[in-house]
Design an enzyme around this catalytic site. Structure first.
Site, PDB file in Angstrom:
ATOM      1  N   CYS A  19      -3.935  -8.519   8.959  1.00  0.00           N
ATOM      2  CA  CYS A  19      -3.260  -8.401   7.664  1.00  0.00           C
ATOM      3  C   CYS A  19      -2.688  -9.759   7.261  1.00  0.00           C
ATOM      4  CB  CYS A  19      -2.145  -7.359   7.765  1.00  0.00           C
ATOM      5  SG  CYS A  19      -1.144  -7.223   6.283  1.00  0.00           S
ATOM      6  N   HIS A  74       4.408  -4.665   3.488  1.00  0.00           N
ATOM      7  CA  HIS A  74       3.209  -4.487   4.309  1.00  0.00           C
ATOM      8  C   HIS A  74       2.385  -3.279   3.849  1.00  0.00           C
ATOM      9  CE1 HIS A  74       0.525  -4.321   7.715  1.00  0.00           C
ATOM     10  NE2 HIS A  74       0.758  -3.015   7.720  1.00  0.00           N
ATOM     11  N   ASP A 103      -1.655   7.521  -7.709  1.00  0.00           N
ATOM     12  CA  ASP A 103      -0.278   7.127  -7.404  1.00  0.00           C
ATOM     13  C   ASP A 103       0.159   7.969  -6.227  1.00  0.00           C
ATOM     14  OD1 ASP A 103       0.231   9.730  -8.858  1.00  0.00           O
ATOM     15  OD2 ASP A 103       2.280   9.142  -8.357  1.00  0.00           O
ATOM     16  N   CYS A 124       3.388  -9.837   7.902  1.00  0.00           N
ATOM     17  CA  CYS A 124       2.529 -10.114   9.068  1.00  0.00           C
ATOM     18  C   CYS A 124       2.341 -11.610   9.296  1.00  0.00           C
ATOM     19  CB  CYS A 124       1.191  -9.405   8.912  1.00  0.00           C
ATOM     20  SG  CYS A 124       1.362  -7.616   9.129  1.00  0.00           S
ATOM     21  N   ASP A 180       5.158   9.850 -15.643  1.00  0.00           N
ATOM     22  CA  ASP A 180       4.924  11.285 -15.526  1.00  0.00           C
ATOM     23  C   ASP A 180       5.888  11.979 -16.488  1.00  0.00           C
ATOM     24  OD1 ASP A 180       3.927  13.698 -14.823  1.00  0.00           O
ATOM     25  OD2 ASP A 180       4.613  13.675 -12.743  1.00  0.00           O
ATOM     26  N   CYS A 233      -0.364 -10.164   4.814  1.00  0.00           N
ATOM     27  CA  CYS A 233       0.839  -9.989   3.985  1.00  0.00           C
ATOM     28  C   CYS A 233       1.972 -10.896   4.480  1.00  0.00           C
ATOM     29  CB  CYS A 233       1.284  -8.525   3.953  1.00  0.00           C
ATOM     30  SG  CYS A 233       2.257  -7.991   5.377  1.00  0.00           S
ATOM     31  N   GLY A 264      -1.190  19.300  -9.789  1.00  0.00           N
ATOM     32  CA  GLY A 264      -1.030  20.484  -8.949  1.00  0.00           C
ATOM     33  C   GLY A 264      -1.796  20.440  -7.646  1.00  0.00           C
TER      34      GLY A 264
END
Lengths: 368, 368
Positions: free
Chosen positions: A303, A334, A265, A308, A92, A305, A215
């Site tokens: 999940c 996670h 993002d 988990c 940015d 991950c 914005g």
């Protein structure tokens, strides 16, 4: 180099899948970029980010300019090498951060005079400096310096502001010294649809590699956000990348993708993790709650991950209550996994023609 | 089950290599146990600990009793499962922590009445409760509850204190309800060699699976620490494991290993990492120092850890200055790797008959 190819367009919405190609690889869209403000996605290594399915992150010109400095990063071989991230990096411009973080700032025709939020030192962020910072760090997708006024500003102020953003965008394009990356214009115009149109048209006249919708998600009614993203995305060229800045919650992302947005993002997955709020397939979960003290289940049974697969709610709650650093790691992993899966399911449902079902699913989920 | 076999004795010192076998695997000695006070080695995952070469960690009965509670841990399947650590776990009895952390505590014949350092609630830690806590969490090597008086206490007080520690040790042994782990007696006696002898003899009379050398490294002259470890280790049975509690710096570990110590633990590698102080083969390095701002070298050129393979001093300094969580991870990995390598080199030099050279090397290094 920068290229964007659309792979498939949805039949019932404006959504599309595509592939961004930068000097650092390919990014399948719609894509979510984890936020690496200071050159690190908080608590997570680059290898972990890759494993979670991310191929682009977003860093920030304002923050890197102040710490460690864009010249320092350049002298150390650029941000990719500095932070050990081999894939794409967007940045940015710093406009939003100057306006939100700096206590004293003055917007002039040539740029923004501001005091650092760290030490009060005075700086002057111009369109040229913003591009210099982003080129020095080696950004693959740079943003034009923009003014992001409060959503509650009146029509006249917003109009005046977007005209300045347009003039800065032109200067940003003229300031480029590299051609191995992309520059996106940022559409402003507040909550006014005709000003959004004016901003988009002015930027398209200058011609950018892609267009960001800026914005939004800054305090206005969420329904308004949704409508304005749809409205603005529809104004932009079909063949260029569209990026909804700072969006957002899962349902916001799904809806914006339906409106034809390719890039996202947001700090939500990472910041919520640090605050102990977790995304699950059955709703949000606040890990500090006493009900999880003896809970041997993982955060989310569905999940896969690392967290988990290996830890109970009771354990991560214990770590969180004790302010253990590992809590932040496990919870961030996670939440990022949830967002990574969200984007994969958006892409696969678009490929399979089931995107409409996915919208319904997320509209009924209590994770928003 | 608990077993300790000596593999090789050094010819010129009292050092030895050996193998501890617990219900959770084998531990090659001399070994260093990273500190996992609250059921986590701060910022590091169990898989990372394994990769760094550690096969035993040490947790703490006092802390786990207060948070999350030993009964909770038992109901969740024990500490190994709770924290996802498949290898061995030792636990300290909590005696030292009660005395160092609790503002209000009173030592009685039966145990220690204390107020929690967290919420001021009153508790009574007895030898029996200490064993109950350690058995509930599933410790592989438990410690007897001991009194650890200030090193500056006079002869008479230290004598009285070690007698209490002996009585508690007997009660600890009698309180055991499991036979799948080990219980170590803790030799006290302050800085007085004859009291160390008395304490050791009383504990050996009770007969434990191993013996810890406690009450050292708590403020006394480091030369004194060294002499007292040598003195105490020599009093203990050859065939039992010896553990120097809270020791320490690399040279302290090397010297204590020379005196015949098999086990070590210390917060130094992990705490120093969080304070930005790093161990390298050429001395200590304070990462916040301005000299590293543009330094593209790794923390230690001769180090093969994840941090040194992938990041510059400039980057880890930047993360540290910005208080980024990843800094703690990367620095902790590095310091633990240094200590892991230290232990490997102690063991291999003992196997190769080069231990004397290793002592010289560490005596001349500026990392102590």
């Amino acid at each position: 180099m920068y290229n964007f190819e659309i792979s498939k367009k949805d039949s019932s919405t404006s959504a599309r899948t595509g592939v961004i190609t930068t000097a650092h690889g390919k990014v399948k869209t719609p894509a979510f970029m984890p936020v690496a403000t200071l050159g690190t996605v908080k608590s997570i290594t680059p290898e972990e980010l890759e494993e979670l399915g991310f191929s682009m992150i977003i860093s920030n010109a304002y923050h890197l300019y102040l710490r460690p400095g864009h010249k320092e990063i350049k002298s150390l071989g650029g941000l990719h090498k500095f932070m050990n991230w081999k894939n794409s990096i967007a940045t940015d411009s710093g406009g939003y951060q100057v306006l939100s973080l700096s206590k004293k700032r003055k917007i002039k025709e040539d740029g923004i005079v501001f005091q650092s939020h760290l030490d009060g030192s005075e700086h002057f962020l111009t369109p040229k400096l913003s591009i210099e910072i982003q080129e020095h760090v080696g950004s693959d997708i740079m943003m034009c310096l923009d003014e992001c006024p409060p959503y509650s500003d009146d029509y006249k102020s917003i109009d005046k502001s977007l005209e300045l953003t347009t003039r800065w965008a032109k200067l940003c394009k003229e300031s480029r010294t590299r051609d191995d990356n992309a520059l996106f214009g940022i559409v402003q115009g507040g909550v006014f649809t005709d000003l959004r149109k004016k901003s988009a048209e002015q930027l398209m006249e200058i011609d950018f590699d892609g267009y960001s919708i800026g914005g939004l998600g800054i305090g206005e009614d969420p329904e308004k956000t949704h409508d304005l993203i749809d409205h603005t995305a529809a104004l932009l060229p079909q063949d260029k990348t569209r990026y909804a800045m700072g969006i957002g919650n899962p349902i916001d992302i799904v809806r914006a993708a339906a409106g034809g947005v390719d890039l996202f993002d947001c700090v939500i997955p990472t910041r919520n993790a640090r605050n102990g709020t977790l995304f699950t397939n059955t709703g949000k979960l606040v890990i500090k709650n006493a009900q999880f003290t003896n809970d041997s289940d993982p955060i989310d049974k569905d999940c896969g991950c690392y967290t988990c697969k290996n830890y109970s709610r009771a354990y991560v709650r214990h770590l969180y209550i004790c302010k253990e650093i590992l809590a932040i790691r496990l919870l961030t992993m996670h939440n990022l996994n949830f967002f990574g899966n969200l984007m994969k399911s958006i892409r696969s449902s678009l490929e399979d023609g089931n995107f409409f079902k996915l919208i319904k699913k997320y509209e009924s989920m209590e994770v928003n």
